[in-house]
Design a protein around this motif. Sequence first.
Motif, PDB file in Angstrom:
ATOM      1  N   LYS A 256      36.618  61.704-114.221  1.00 44.14           N
ATOM      2  CA  LYS A 256      37.962  62.088-114.667  1.00 44.14           C
ATOM      3  C   LYS A 256      38.952  60.971-114.345  1.00 44.14           C
ATOM      4  O   LYS A 256      38.802  59.862-114.806  1.00 44.14           O
ATOM      5  N   ASN A 257      39.956  61.231-113.516  1.00 48.29           N
ATOM      6  CA  ASN A 257      40.966  60.210-113.252  1.00 48.29           C
ATOM      7  C   ASN A 257      40.819  59.589-111.865  1.00 48.29           C
ATOM      8  O   ASN A 257      41.783  59.072-111.294  1.00 48.29           O
ATOM      9  N   LYS A 258      39.588  59.621-111.320  1.00 46.84           N
ATOM     10  CA  LYS A 258      39.376  59.069-109.990  1.00 46.84           C
ATOM     11  C   LYS A 258      38.244  58.042-109.958  1.00 46.84           C
ATOM     12  O   LYS A 258      37.244  58.191-110.652  1.00 46.84           O
TER      13      LYS A 258
ATOM     14  N   THR B  22      43.118  57.652-107.060  1.00 45.19           N
ATOM     15  CA  THR B  22      43.570  58.088-108.377  1.00 45.19           C
ATOM     16  C   THR B  22      43.818  56.876-109.271  1.00 45.19           C
ATOM     17  O   THR B  22      44.459  55.912-108.857  1.00 45.19           O
TER      18      THR B  22
ATOM     19  N   HIS C  69      45.612  54.995-112.178  1.00 44.03           N
ATOM     20  CA  HIS C  69      46.903  55.031-112.870  1.00 44.03           C
ATOM     21  C   HIS C  69      47.715  56.283-112.512  1.00 44.03           C
ATOM     22  O   HIS C  69      48.019  57.114-113.378  1.00 44.03           O
TER      23      HIS C  69
END
Length: 244
Positions: free
Chosen positions: A72-74, A94, A96
């Motif tokens: 995902k975003n990690k 994280t 961005h």
Amino acid sequence: MKKIMLRLLAAAMLLSAITVTEGAVTAGAKKIGSFAAAKKLALKKVPSAAVTELDTDMENGAMVYDVELVRKNKEYKLKYRASDGKLLEYGWETMHPAVTNQNKKNLSRKAMTKKAKKQVKGASVRSIKLKFDDGMSQYKIKMVKGSKKYELVYNSKTGKLLEYEWEITVSGKTASKNSYIGVEKAKTIALSKAPGATVVKVKFDKDDGVAVYEVDMVEGIYEYEVEINARTGKIIKFEKEIDD
């Protein structure tokens, strides 16, 4: 006849005990002998992630596997000891992170300390620093619990956790003549040549048969490359150039 039967029974019981013991040892063994094995362990720790990088290194004379993943975003970074598969480092950050609420007042150090202690129960806070990174104000909190050192980074305005990592501290034993100095020592030596720089990469390699650490650093418009003898800590090469 009765004595013979008793001896046979005792022998059978001893053989059974040996078999069970050997089975337990085999089942408990987690030695990592390939990138595939390291990848499997990492994906078990971070399910449904995508492995983006696999590498090996030498630290304190021991081979380790470094695994980087994305979910995902990690971004995740894990380090395993090859000899027994022990997880030595674990962390994520994280990707961005959203820069929001920067016009708000910073949360207090007391509030952030409380939040960090809730995140890592039983840990003690060693330091808490306010910094500016990724376009936002952040708190970097260092903690200790048992043999683990923790580093947590929060958005200082919202209290959102942006980075989390821990590593197992190695007990202080005097290194033998055949041991390598280790990544952290190599970083320290490299930074002694450029105190204001930031280490971006450390790689263990062999140069003409000599074990070395290659340390890449940046400072403003400059890039540094330092090559250090992995056993003696002597700087073999030092280069500084402007980043194009």
